[in-house]
Design a protein around this motif. Structure first.
Motif, PDB file in Angstrom:
ATOM      1  N   SER A  67      23.434   8.873 -15.855  1.00 41.49           N
ATOM      2  CA  SER A  67      23.008   7.941 -16.890  1.00 41.49           C
ATOM      3  C   SER A  67      21.848   8.453 -17.726  1.00 41.49           C
ATOM      4  CB  SER A  67      22.591   6.602 -16.265  1.00 41.49           C
ATOM      5  OG  SER A  67      23.671   6.015 -15.612  1.00 41.49           O
ATOM      6  N   THR A  68      20.957   9.223 -17.103  1.00 36.92           N
ATOM      7  CA  THR A  68      19.725   9.626 -17.790  1.00 36.92           C
ATOM      8  C   THR A  68      19.635  11.121 -18.065  1.00 36.92           C
ATOM      9  OG1 THR A  68      18.483  10.006 -15.736  1.00 36.92           O
ATOM     10  CG2 THR A  68      18.466   7.756 -16.643  1.00 36.92           C
ATOM     11  N   GLY A  69      20.447  11.916 -17.350  1.00 42.55           N
ATOM     12  CA  GLY A  69      20.337  13.366 -17.467  1.00 42.55           C
ATOM     13  C   GLY A  69      19.221  13.952 -16.619  1.00 42.55           C
ATOM     14  N   VAL A  70      18.549  13.112 -15.838  1.00 40.76           N
ATOM     15  CA  VAL A  70      17.435  13.554 -14.990  1.00 40.76           C
ATOM     16  C   VAL A  70      17.923  13.658 -13.553  1.00 40.76           C
ATOM     17  CG1 VAL A  70      15.151  12.947 -14.092  1.00 40.76           C
ATOM     18  CG2 VAL A  70      15.721  12.486 -16.482  1.00 40.76           C
ATOM     19  N   ASN A  71      17.691  14.818 -12.919  1.00 39.36           N
ATOM     20  CA  ASN A  71      17.996  14.977 -11.508  1.00 39.36           C
ATOM     21  C   ASN A  71      16.865  14.311 -10.739  1.00 39.36           C
ATOM     22  OD1 ASN A  71      18.141  15.887  -8.812  1.00 39.36           O
ATOM     23  ND2 ASN A  71      19.260  17.722  -9.457  1.00 39.36           N
ATOM     24  N   TRP A  72      17.062  13.039 -10.425  1.00 36.26           N
ATOM     25  CA  TRP A  72      16.012  12.215  -9.843  1.00 36.26           C
ATOM     26  C   TRP A  72      15.591  12.711  -8.462  1.00 36.26           C
ATOM     27  CZ3 TRP A  72      12.669   9.341 -12.099  1.00 36.26           C
ATOM     28  CH2 TRP A  72      11.924   8.417 -11.378  1.00 36.26           C
ATOM     29  N   LEU A  73      16.533  13.130  -7.647  1.00 34.95           N
ATOM     30  CA  LEU A  73      16.188  13.628  -6.314  1.00 34.95           C
ATOM     31  C   LEU A  73      15.290  14.863  -6.412  1.00 34.95           C
ATOM     32  CD1 LEU A  73      19.566  13.182  -4.421  1.00 34.95           C
ATOM     33  CD2 LEU A  73      17.497  11.820  -4.180  1.00 34.95           C
ATOM     34  N   LYS A  74      15.611  15.775  -7.303  1.00 39.17           N
ATOM     35  CA  LYS A  74      14.791  16.968  -7.494  1.00 39.17           C
ATOM     36  C   LYS A  74      13.395  16.584  -7.979  1.00 39.17           C
ATOM     37  CE  LYS A  74      14.796  21.421  -9.895  1.00 39.17           C
ATOM     38  NZ  LYS A  74      15.557  22.280 -10.810  1.00 39.17           N
ATOM     39  N   LEU A  75      13.330  15.624  -8.880  1.00 38.93           N
ATOM     40  CA  LEU A  75      12.041  15.146  -9.388  1.00 38.93           C
ATOM     41  C   LEU A  75      11.188  14.568  -8.261  1.00 38.93           C
ATOM     42  CD1 LEU A  75      10.385  14.658 -12.025  1.00 38.93           C
ATOM     43  CD2 LEU A  75      11.430  12.398 -12.084  1.00 38.93           C
ATOM     44  N   ILE A  76      11.784  13.746  -7.407  1.00 39.29           N
ATOM     45  CA  ILE A  76      11.040  13.158  -6.278  1.00 39.29           C
ATOM     46  C   ILE A  76      10.538  14.243  -5.339  1.00 39.29           C
ATOM     47  CG2 ILE A  76      11.265  11.750  -4.191  1.00 39.29           C
ATOM     48  CD1 ILE A  76      13.203   9.972  -5.766  1.00 39.29           C
ATOM     49  N   ILE A  77      11.416  15.175  -4.983  1.00 42.26           N
ATOM     50  CA  ILE A  77      11.038  16.246  -4.053  1.00 42.26           C
ATOM     51  C   ILE A  77       9.903  17.084  -4.632  1.00 42.26           C
ATOM     52  CG2 ILE A  77      11.825  18.389  -2.958  1.00 42.26           C
ATOM     53  CD1 ILE A  77      14.600  16.910  -2.683  1.00 42.26           C
ATOM     54  N   ASN A  78      10.005  17.441  -5.902  1.00 42.78           N
ATOM     55  CA  ASN A  78       8.950  18.229  -6.534  1.00 42.78           C
ATOM     56  C   ASN A  78       7.636  17.470  -6.625  1.00 42.78           C
ATOM     57  OD1 ASN A  78      10.551  20.484  -6.898  1.00 42.78           O
ATOM     58  ND2 ASN A  78      11.178  19.908  -8.957  1.00 42.78           N
ATOM     59  N   ALA A  79       7.692  16.199  -6.973  1.00 41.15           N
ATOM     60  CA  ALA A  79       6.467  15.411  -7.127  1.00 41.15           C
ATOM     61  C   ALA A  79       5.784  15.160  -5.787  1.00 41.15           C
ATOM     62  CB  ALA A  79       6.776  14.083  -7.819  1.00 41.15           C
ATOM     63  N   ILE A  80       6.544  14.731  -4.818  1.00 44.08           N
ATOM     64  CA  ILE A  80       5.961  14.363  -3.528  1.00 44.08           C
ATOM     65  C   ILE A  80       5.680  15.595  -2.689  1.00 44.08           C
ATOM     66  CG2 ILE A  80       6.383  13.059  -1.406  1.00 44.08           C
ATOM     67  CD1 ILE A  80       7.873  11.039  -3.154  1.00 44.08           C
ATOM     68  N   GLY A  81       6.423  16.666  -2.914  1.00 42.32           N
ATOM     69  CA  GLY A  81       6.207  17.896  -2.150  1.00 42.32           C
ATOM     70  C   GLY A  81       4.962  18.657  -2.538  1.00 42.32           C
ATOM     71  N   ASN A  82       4.369  18.333  -3.684  1.00 41.45           N
ATOM     72  CA  ASN A  82       3.167  19.049  -4.138  1.00 41.45           C
ATOM     73  C   ASN A  82       1.896  18.455  -3.585  1.00 41.45           C
ATOM     74  OD1 ASN A  82       4.535  20.962  -5.635  1.00 41.45           O
ATOM     75  ND2 ASN A  82       4.696  19.601  -7.401  1.00 41.45           N
ATOM     76  N   GLY A  92       0.803  -1.221   0.000  1.00 41.79           N
ATOM     77  CA  GLY A  92       0.000   0.000   0.000  1.00 41.79           C
ATOM     78  C   GLY A  92       0.833   1.266   0.000  1.00 41.79           C
ATOM     79  N   LEU A  93       1.969   1.230  -0.667  1.00 39.95           N
ATOM     80  CA  LEU A  93       2.833   2.411  -0.721  1.00 39.95           C
ATOM     81  C   LEU A  93       2.259   3.462  -1.660  1.00 39.95           C
ATOM     82  CD1 LEU A  93       6.345   0.727  -0.976  1.00 39.95           C
ATOM     83  CD2 LEU A  93       5.187   1.571   1.067  1.00 39.95           C
ATOM     84  N   ASP A  94       2.413   4.728  -1.285  1.00 37.87           N
ATOM     85  CA  ASP A  94       1.994   5.829  -2.142  1.00 37.87           C
ATOM     86  C   ASP A  94       2.694   7.101  -1.691  1.00 37.87           C
ATOM     87  OD1 ASP A  94       0.700   6.971  -4.267  1.00 37.87           O
ATOM     88  OD2 ASP A  94      -1.326   6.632  -3.493  1.00 37.87           O
ATOM     89  N   TYR A  95       2.930   8.001  -2.628  1.00 36.13           N
ATOM     90  CA  TYR A  95       3.557   9.297  -2.386  1.00 36.13           C
ATOM     91  C   TYR A  95       4.904   9.151  -1.675  1.00 36.13           C
ATOM     92  CZ  TYR A  95      -1.073  10.890  -3.654  1.00 36.13           C
ATOM     93  OH  TYR A  95      -2.248  11.094  -4.326  1.00 36.13           O
ATOM     94  N   CYS A  96       5.768   8.321  -2.246  1.00 37.37           N
ATOM     95  CA  CYS A  96       7.060   8.077  -1.599  1.00 37.37           C
ATOM     96  C   CYS A  96       8.079   7.549  -2.602  1.00 37.37           C
ATOM     97  CB  CYS A  96       6.897   7.071  -0.471  1.00 37.37           C
ATOM     98  SG  CYS A  96       6.281   5.462  -1.010  1.00 37.37           S
TER      99      CYS A  96
END
Length: 174
Positions: free
Chosen positions: A159-174, A120-124
């Protein structure tokens, strides 16, 4: 047996002993308690006291899944192939992205989604470690955190050019 004896507080596969019988388990336990008492390195193993896990040994190639869950959807950053020493299982290299076949990738992603739904994981963020053997995925652990060993801070972005940590923070922080 075979089984794995390890301290609950070590990371990066430190302090893992693969044991074949009770005598080896006792010897490994004694080695671990000696390590925990070491004034220079003991803190690596005893942050939560002298507690250990004895678990079934799982054969196969170890990997990790990195991603996050947002509004019930799983977003995959990638699958990391772990390289470890034998017999101590110390992690010395992470290959990202792993070079598995699409069949194995599909099996890993399907197992990950099943685990996420079951728990039941979500928003993480999610960091899942497992082994694959003959297309069978066996869970070792799952955590609501980003991966260690510079996986999220360096490997994914390089490897991908994506700042994954920033993406997670922005997605979950909203």
């Amino acid at each position: 047996y075979p089984a794995v004896l390890k301290p609950i507080s070590a990371s990066g596969s430190k302090g893992i002993f693969i044991v074949q019988n009770k005598e080896e388990a006792i010897s490994a336990y004694n080695n671990l308690t000696d390590l925990m008492g070491d004034k220079n390195e003991g803190w690596l193993y005893n942050r939560y006291g002298n507690k250990f896990i004895l678990e079934e040994f799982i054969d196969g190639q170890e990997f990790s899944v990195e991603g996050f869950v947002y509004d019930g959807e799983f977003y995959l950053a990638g699958i990391t192939d772990k390289k470890t020493t034998n017999p101590w299982c110390l992690e010395y290299q992470h290959v990202f992205p792993a070079g598995y076949s699409s069949k194995i990738n599909d099996a890993i992603i399907a197992a990950t989604k099943k685990i996420i739904k079951t728990i039941g994981l979500d928003y993480c963020p999610i960091h899942l470690e497992a082994k694959i053997n003959d297309d069978q995925v066996t869970l070792i652990e799952v955590a609501v955190r980003t991966g260690g060993d510079l996986i999220h801070s360096h490997l994914i972005e390089n490897s991908t050019g994506v700042n994954w940590l920033k993406l997670i923070i922005n997605a979950i922080g909203n």
